[in-house]
Write an enzyme that holds these catalytic residues in place. Structure first.
Site, short mmCIF file in Angstrom:
data_model
loop_
_atom_site.label_atom_id
_atom_site.label_comp_id
_atom_site.label_asym_id
_atom_site.label_seq_id
_atom_site.Cartn_x
_atom_site.Cartn_y
_atom_site.Cartn_z
N LEU A 6 0.95 -1.05 0.13
CA LEU A 6 -0.16 0.02 -0.13
C LEU A 6 0.94 1.40 0.07
O LEU A 6 1.76 1.16 0.82
CB LEU A 6 -1.00 0.11 1.12
CG LEU A 6 -1.91 -1.36 1.36
CD1 LEU A 6 -2.59 -1.05 2.85
CD2 LEU A 6 -2.81 -1.11 0.40
N THR A 8 0.28 3.85 1.43
CA THR A 8 0.48 4.64 2.74
C THR A 8 1.02 3.77 3.64
O THR A 8 1.07 4.25 4.86
CB THR A 8 -1.04 4.71 2.97
OG1 THR A 8 -1.64 3.61 3.04
CG2 THR A 8 -1.85 5.85 2.12
N CYS A 9 1.75 2.62 3.39
CA CYS A 9 2.30 1.81 4.29
C CYS A 9 3.66 2.29 4.55
O CYS A 9 4.61 2.30 3.61
CB CYS A 9 2.40 0.25 3.96
SG CYS A 9 3.07 -1.16 4.85
N ASP A 10 4.00 2.46 5.88
CA ASP A 10 5.16 3.16 6.15
C ASP A 10 6.54 1.87 5.60
O ASP A 10 7.53 2.27 5.20
CB ASP A 10 5.52 3.44 7.56
CG ASP A 10 4.77 4.56 8.00
OD1 ASP A 10 4.62 5.41 7.14
OD2 ASP A 10 4.69 5.17 9.12
#
Length: 105
Positions: A6, A8-10
């Site tokens: 994703l 948005t996944c760090d």
């Protein structure tokens, strides 16, 4: 090399930073290719489903009992991340073991 995750996944961002030549596939926006999902499920089984995620906590018990393939198809954010495909091999997570296998410090 492809990295499935994703945007948005760090953890996915950390992996991408270390693997600048990897093609990123956002599974929420683009979906997961069926053949890759089937191979990942065959290799990792239920471990492919992130049961610590916010998405998981939002599912009721009946939904949680559905097969992993159905869950991941309907809720791509449930996948543990990142899933990395390199030279035909699959790696799950941005662990020390994965980094060593990919030759990343």
């Amino acid at each position: 090399m492809r990295l499935y995750g994703l945007k948005t996944c760090d953890t996915c961002r950390k992996a991408l930073k270390s693997l600048p030549d990897a093609e990123f596939v956002d599974v929420r926006a683009q979906g997961m290719p069926v053949d890759v999902l089937d191979r990942a499920l065959a290799k990792f089984g239920d471990a492919l489903v992130n049961t610590r995620s916010t998405t998981w906590r939002g599912l009721d018990m009946a939904e949680r009992e559905r097969p992993p393939r159905v869950l991941l198809t309907e809720h791509p954010a449930l996948m543990k991340r990142p899933l990395i495909e390199a030279d035909g091999a699959l790696f799950l997570g941005w662990t020390e073991r994965t980094r060593a296998a990919l030759g990343v410090a």
